[in-house]
Every structure is written in structure tokens, then in C-alpha cells.
Design an enzyme around this catalytic site. Structure first.
Site, PDB file in Angstrom:
ATOM      1  N   LYS A   1      58.441  82.724   9.047  1.00 31.25           N
ATOM      2  CA  LYS A   1      59.666  81.992   8.413  1.00 31.25           C
ATOM      3  C   LYS A   1      60.311  82.683   7.240  1.00 31.25           C
ATOM      4  O   LYS A   1      61.467  82.502   7.170  1.00 31.25           O
ATOM      5  CB  LYS A   1      58.703  80.701   7.978  1.00 31.25           C
ATOM      6  CG  LYS A   1      57.945  79.929   9.047  1.00 31.25           C
ATOM      7  CD  LYS A   1      57.312  78.796   8.641  1.00 31.25           C
ATOM      8  CE  LYS A   1      56.395  78.815   7.510  1.00 31.25           C
ATOM      9  NZ  LYS A   1      55.077  79.567   8.323  1.00 31.25           N
TER      10      LYS A   1
ATOM     11  N   ARG B   1      55.319  69.635   6.135  1.00 29.93           N
ATOM     12  CA  ARG B   1      54.023  70.096   6.684  1.00 29.93           C
ATOM     13  C   ARG B   1      53.217  68.928   7.210  1.00 29.93           C
ATOM     14  O   ARG B   1      52.356  69.276   7.729  1.00 29.93           O
ATOM     15  CB  ARG B   1      53.480  71.034   5.622  1.00 29.93           C
ATOM     16  CG  ARG B   1      53.482  72.484   5.828  1.00 29.93           C
ATOM     17  CD  ARG B   1      52.770  72.922   4.792  1.00 29.93           C
ATOM     18  NE  ARG B   1      52.140  74.355   5.039  1.00 29.93           N
ATOM     19  CZ  ARG B   1      52.725  75.339   4.657  1.00 29.93           C
ATOM     20  NH1 ARG B   1      54.043  75.533   4.170  1.00 29.93           N
ATOM     21  NH2 ARG B   1      52.158  76.382   5.126  1.00 29.93           N
TER      22      ARG B   1
ATOM     23  N   ARG C   1      49.840  92.089   6.042  1.00 31.78           N
ATOM     24  CA  ARG C   1      50.951  91.885   5.137  1.00 31.78           C
ATOM     25  C   ARG C   1      50.616  92.111   3.517  1.00 31.78           C
ATOM     26  O   ARG C   1      49.511  92.081   2.808  1.00 31.78           O
ATOM     27  CB  ARG C   1      51.305  90.253   4.960  1.00 31.78           C
ATOM     28  CG  ARG C   1      52.245  89.930   3.879  1.00 31.78           C
ATOM     29  CD  ARG C   1      52.938  88.607   3.900  1.00 31.78           C
ATOM     30  NE  ARG C   1      51.625  87.480   3.884  1.00 31.78           N
ATOM     31  CZ  ARG C   1      51.993  85.957   4.083  1.00 31.78           C
ATOM     32  NH1 ARG C   1      53.365  85.744   4.456  1.00 31.78           N
ATOM     33  NH2 ARG C   1      51.256  85.232   3.877  1.00 31.78           N
TER      34      ARG C   1
ATOM     35  N   ARG D   1      48.192  88.901  -0.848  1.00 30.16           N
ATOM     36  CA  ARG D   1      47.931  87.382  -1.282  1.00 30.16           C
ATOM     37  C   ARG D   1      46.611  86.954  -1.082  1.00 30.16           C
ATOM     38  O   ARG D   1      45.910  87.305   0.113  1.00 30.16           O
ATOM     39  CB  ARG D   1      48.940  86.395  -0.350  1.00 30.16           C
ATOM     40  CG  ARG D   1      50.179  86.179  -0.850  1.00 30.16           C
ATOM     41  CD  ARG D   1      51.113  85.368   0.096  1.00 30.16           C
ATOM     42  NE  ARG D   1      50.780  84.182   0.617  1.00 30.16           N
ATOM     43  CZ  ARG D   1      51.539  83.535   1.636  1.00 30.16           C
ATOM     44  NH1 ARG D   1      52.734  83.867   1.721  1.00 30.16           N
ATOM     45  NH2 ARG D   1      50.904  82.363   1.902  1.00 30.16           N
TER      46      ARG D   1
ATOM     47  N   ARG E   1      43.926  78.092   7.436  1.00 34.51           N
ATOM     48  CA  ARG E   1      45.334  77.790   7.384  1.00 34.51           C
ATOM     49  C   ARG E   1      45.923  77.706   9.107  1.00 34.51           C
ATOM     50  O   ARG E   1      46.606  76.315   9.077  1.00 34.51           O
ATOM     51  CB  ARG E   1      46.137  78.880   6.969  1.00 34.51           C
ATOM     52  CG  ARG E   1      45.980  78.958   5.274  1.00 34.51           C
ATOM     53  CD  ARG E   1      46.290  80.239   4.976  1.00 34.51           C
ATOM     54  NE  ARG E   1      47.889  80.644   5.047  1.00 34.51           N
ATOM     55  CZ  ARG E   1      48.508  82.028   5.030  1.00 34.51           C
ATOM     56  NH1 ARG E   1      47.459  83.057   4.713  1.00 34.51           N
ATOM     57  NH2 ARG E   1      49.449  82.210   5.192  1.00 34.51           N
TER      58      ARG E   1
HETATM   59  P1  AP5 Z   1      56.273  86.216   6.915  1.00 28.33           P
HETATM   60  O1  AP5 Z   1      57.773  86.162   7.346  1.00 28.33           O
HETATM   61  O2  AP5 Z   1      55.851  86.392   5.650  1.00 28.33           O
HETATM   62  O3  AP5 Z   1      55.677  84.719   7.408  1.00 28.33           O
HETATM   63  P2  AP5 Z   1      55.546  83.420   7.072  1.00 28.33           P
HETATM   64  O4  AP5 Z   1      55.635  82.413   8.267  1.00 28.33           O
HETATM   65  O5  AP5 Z   1      56.629  83.047   6.109  1.00 28.33           O
HETATM   66  O6  AP5 Z   1      54.142  83.242   6.606  1.00 28.33           O
HETATM   67  P3  AP5 Z   1      53.465  82.373   5.373  1.00 28.33           P
HETATM   68  O7  AP5 Z   1      51.891  82.991   5.300  1.00 28.33           O
HETATM   69  O8  AP5 Z   1      54.081  82.857   4.143  1.00 28.33           O
HETATM   70  O9  AP5 Z   1      53.530  81.088   5.850  1.00 28.33           O
HETATM   71  P4  AP5 Z   1      52.398  80.101   5.236  1.00 28.33           P
HETATM   72  O10 AP5 Z   1      53.264  78.735   5.898  1.00 28.33           O
HETATM   73  O11 AP5 Z   1      50.970  79.909   5.732  1.00 28.33           O
HETATM   74  O12 AP5 Z   1      52.595  80.074   3.754  1.00 28.33           O
HETATM   75  P5  AP5 Z   1      53.366  79.295   2.797  1.00 28.33           P
HETATM   76  O13 AP5 Z   1      53.756  80.372   1.587  1.00 28.33           O
HETATM   77  O14 AP5 Z   1      54.367  78.494   3.023  1.00 28.33           O
HETATM   78  O15 AP5 Z   1      55.730  87.190   7.927  1.00 28.33           O
HETATM   79  C1  AP5 Z   1      54.366  87.360   7.887  1.00 28.33           C
HETATM   80  C2  AP5 Z   1      53.941  88.892   8.086  1.00 28.33           C
HETATM   81  O16 AP5 Z   1      54.372  89.328   9.354  1.00 28.33           O
HETATM   82  C3  AP5 Z   1      54.646  89.896   7.036  1.00 28.33           C
HETATM   83  O17 AP5 Z   1      53.971  90.865   6.703  1.00 28.33           O
HETATM   84  C4  AP5 Z   1      56.007  90.265   7.952  1.00 28.33           C
HETATM   85  O18 AP5 Z   1      56.495  91.379   7.452  1.00 28.33           O
HETATM   86  C5  AP5 Z   1      55.318  90.277   9.448  1.00 28.33           C
HETATM   87  N1  AP5 Z   1      56.411  89.678  10.209  1.00 28.33           N
HETATM   88  C6  AP5 Z   1      57.475  88.823  10.024  1.00 28.33           C
HETATM   89  N2  AP5 Z   1      58.004  88.658  11.308  1.00 28.33           N
HETATM   90  C7  AP5 Z   1      57.679  89.571  12.231  1.00 28.33           C
HETATM   91  C8  AP5 Z   1      57.794  89.940  13.305  1.00 28.33           C
HETATM   92  N3  AP5 Z   1      58.777  89.300  14.423  1.00 28.33           N
HETATM   93  N4  AP5 Z   1      57.210  90.762  14.011  1.00 28.33           N
HETATM   94  C9  AP5 Z   1      56.079  91.536  13.605  1.00 28.33           C
HETATM   95  N5  AP5 Z   1      55.605  91.345  12.082  1.00 28.33           N
HETATM   96  C10 AP5 Z   1      56.454  90.444  11.517  1.00 28.33           C
HETATM   97  O19 AP5 Z   1      52.211  78.597   2.237  1.00 28.33           O
HETATM   98  C11 AP5 Z   1      51.001  78.823   1.275  1.00 28.33           C
HETATM   99  C12 AP5 Z   1      50.318  77.658   1.037  1.00 28.33           C
HETATM  100  O20 AP5 Z   1      51.143  76.760  -0.026  1.00 28.33           O
HETATM  101  C13 AP5 Z   1      49.808  76.412   2.190  1.00 28.33           C
HETATM  102  O21 AP5 Z   1      48.822  77.085   2.759  1.00 28.33           O
HETATM  103  C14 AP5 Z   1      49.425  75.448   1.330  1.00 28.33           C
HETATM  104  O22 AP5 Z   1      48.195  75.361   0.634  1.00 28.33           O
HETATM  105  C15 AP5 Z   1      50.709  75.462   0.320  1.00 28.33           C
HETATM  106  N6  AP5 Z   1      51.881  74.756   0.936  1.00 28.33           N
HETATM  107  C16 AP5 Z   1      52.973  75.426   0.945  1.00 28.33           C
HETATM  108  N7  AP5 Z   1      53.991  74.525   1.392  1.00 28.33           N
HETATM  109  C17 AP5 Z   1      53.402  73.247   1.473  1.00 28.33           C
HETATM  110  C18 AP5 Z   1      53.593  72.075   1.935  1.00 28.33           C
HETATM  111  N8  AP5 Z   1      54.968  71.651   2.382  1.00 28.33           N
HETATM  112  N9  AP5 Z   1      52.756  71.032   1.743  1.00 28.33           N
HETATM  113  C19 AP5 Z   1      51.558  71.404   1.419  1.00 28.33           C
HETATM  114  N10 AP5 Z   1      51.007  72.497   0.910  1.00 28.33           N
HETATM  115  C20 AP5 Z   1      51.982  73.456   1.030  1.00 28.33           C
END
Ligand code: AP5
Length: 215
Positions: free
Chosen positions: A13, A87, A126, A159, A170
Site C-alpha cells: 500500500k 480498517r 523490509r 519496524r 497483524r
Molecule cells: P509496503 O509498501 O511498505 O507495504 P504496506 O502494505 O504499506 O505495509 P504496512 O506493513 O505498512 O501495512 P500495515 O497496514 O500493516 O501497516 P500500517 O503502517 O498501515 O511494502 C512492504 C515491503 O514489501 C517493503 O519492503 C516494500 O519495499 C516491499 N514491496 C512492496 N511492494 C512489493 C512488490 N510488489 N513486490 C515485492 N516487494 C514489494 O499500520 C501499522 C499499525 O498501525 C497497525 O498494525 C495498527 O496498529 C495501527 N494502525 C494503522 N492504521 C490504523 C487504522 N486505520 N485503525 C487502527 N489502527 C491502525
């Protein structure tokens, strides 16, 4: 244009959000990034969110919706790209109300689909820059110099929630609390599935095709 990037952790994402927000001049709104910045700055929200984020649980809906209300009030861009929000069904309904009050709506939800095994592989490898937040991957996008950010020379870190056990938690949380949103947006006729198991450029091309048909 207002868009949502939906998908499990590690679906890409954040990676795709960079491309899309630049092309369409959208306000890239990642609730994960907002929460991590608040935790680092030790704000009231950060103190409340810390334990949830580090253990992979969802932060309570009321905190998230207050953050989003602030973002919507302040943005000067041409639309929003929500990354990792909503979410839960409650967050999705809250977002609909907030947008309606501002004469806006969601135009498209991009549902990034990837297998769990691929997700785990991506997330344990990552690394992010502790300074400018650029994202790397030891397998698919390594930095030129080990441990150092190509963009700003900052130190790369892992992270806290990218450890294997927290990643598994997660994914479970996603399956239980976030996956129902697929049906929610399907019913509204605005969901597009994207095969996010391909390379970042291929995923970008598929997204561009979908967006060119609606913009
Ligand atoms: P990346 O692009 O970073 O993936 P992502 O989907 O953004 O992954 P996140 O881990 O950031 O998502 P998340 O939803 O768990 O975390 P968030 O920060 O929102 O890519 C991942 C890796 O893969 C990278 O190394 C990249 O280079 C690689 N990659 C990307 N595309 C690729 C491809 N096509 N092929 C190969 N490699 C690839 O949330 C974190 C925490 O915050 C949650 O757990 C929760 O506690 C809290 N939180 C956040 N939002 C909310 C909400 N709305 N409500 C409640 N709690 C929330």
C-alpha cells in the site's frame, strides 16, 4: 478524486501510494505513518497508540476517526489517498459521514491482493529510513550501501511490528477486522481487485489502468 488502498499488511500500500499520490496530486494519508510519528513525538495520541501499534492490534476507532477529521479539515490537495484506513466497518462508516459533511465521496477502493507467505517474506526483509522514512527491501529493493538510506544517508531500521510473531498477529487482525470491508465496498460498486503479488511496476500499471477508466 478520493481513493482508498485496502489490503493486508505488506501488500504494498505504502509503495503504491507514493506513485499514485504524486501522479494525481492527492494527499497521501497513511494512518500508520501518522501514528508512528505521534509515538516518536510522544504526543497524547502517541502514548495511547504505542502498545496497539507495536503489538499489531488496531488502535481504537474513535482515535483514528479524530485524526482523519483533522486531516480532512487541513488538506489543500485535490483529493485524498487513504492508505491503511479505514480498517473496520465503523471507520468506513465514519469516513462516509466525514466526507459527506464536506461534499465528498470515495471514488474507488483498490483492493491489493497477496498471499500470506509472500507478505511474511516481504515484511521480515523490509527496512525503513529512520530519518526520511524511505522504504527498502533486502530482497526486492536493497539500498546501495548496506544499512544506509540512498536518499538522505540516514540509518535504516526495522519496524518493531515487522518481527515474525507480530506480522502473524497483524495478518490475523486483518482477516478478522479489515477483510469485511471488501464486501462493504463491493456492495457500493466501487471496489477493484488488484493482483499485488507482481512486481511494484506491474502493480502500478494495473492500478493506472483502473484509474484511467474512472478519471
Ligand atoms: P509496503 O509498501 O511498505 O507495504 P504496506 O502494505 O504499506 O505495509 P504496512 O506493513 O505498512 O501495512 P500495515 O497496514 O500493516 O501497516 P500500517 O503502517 O498501515 O511494502 C512492504 C515491503 O514489501 C517493503 O519492503 C516494500 O519495499 C516491499 N514491496 C512492496 N511492494 C512489493 C512488490 N510488489 N513486490 C515485492 N516487494 C514489494 O499500520 C501499522 C499499525 O498501525 C497497525 O498494525 C495498527 O496498529 C495501527 N494502525 C494503522 N492504521 C490504523 C487504522 N486505520 N485503525 C487502527 N489502527 C491502525
Amino acid at each position: 478524486m478520493n481513493l482508498i488502498l485496502l489490503g493486508p499488511p505488506g501488500a504494498g500500500k505504502g509503495t503504491q501510494a507514493e506513485y499514485i499520490s504524486e501522479k494525481f496530486n492527492l494527499a497521501h494519508t497513511s494512518t500508520g505513518d501518522i501514528l508512528r510519528a505521534a509515538i516518536k513525538a510522544e504526543t497524547e495520541v502517541g502514548k495511547k497508540a504505542k502498545e496497539f501499534v507495536e503489538s499489531g492490534k488496531l488502535v481504537p476507532d474513535s482515535i483514528i476517526l479524530d485524526l482523519i477529521e483533522e486531516v480532512i479539515k487541513k488538506s489543500e490537495k485535490e483529493g485524498f489517498l487513504f492508505d491503511g484506513f479505514p480498517r473496520t466497518i465503523e471507520q468506513a462508516e465514519g469516513l462516509e459521514k466525514l466526507l459527506k459533511n464536506n461534499n465528498m465521496k470515495i471514488d474507488r477502493v483498490l483492493n491489493l491482493k497477496v498471499e500470506s507467505e509472500a507478505i511474511i517474506k516481504r515484511l521480515v526483509s523490509r527496512r525503513v529510513c529512520g530519518n526520511c522514512k524511505a522504504t527498502y527491501n533486502l530482497l526486492s529493493k536493497p539500498p546501495k550501501k548496506e544499512g544506509i538510506c540512498d536518499v538522505c544517508g540516514g540509518k535504516l531500521i526495522q519496524r518493531k511490528d515487522d518481527s515474525r510473531d507480530v506480522i502473524e498477529n497483524r495478518i490475523n487482525v486483518y482477516n478478522k477486522q479489515t477483510k469485511p470491508l471488501i464486501e462493504f465496498y463491493k456492495e457500493r460498486g466501487i471496489l477493484s481487485d488488484i493482483d499485488a503479488g507482481k512486481t511494484p511496476d506491474e502493480v502500478d500499471n494495473e492500478i493506472q489502468e483502473v484509474l484511467s477508466s474512472i478519471s
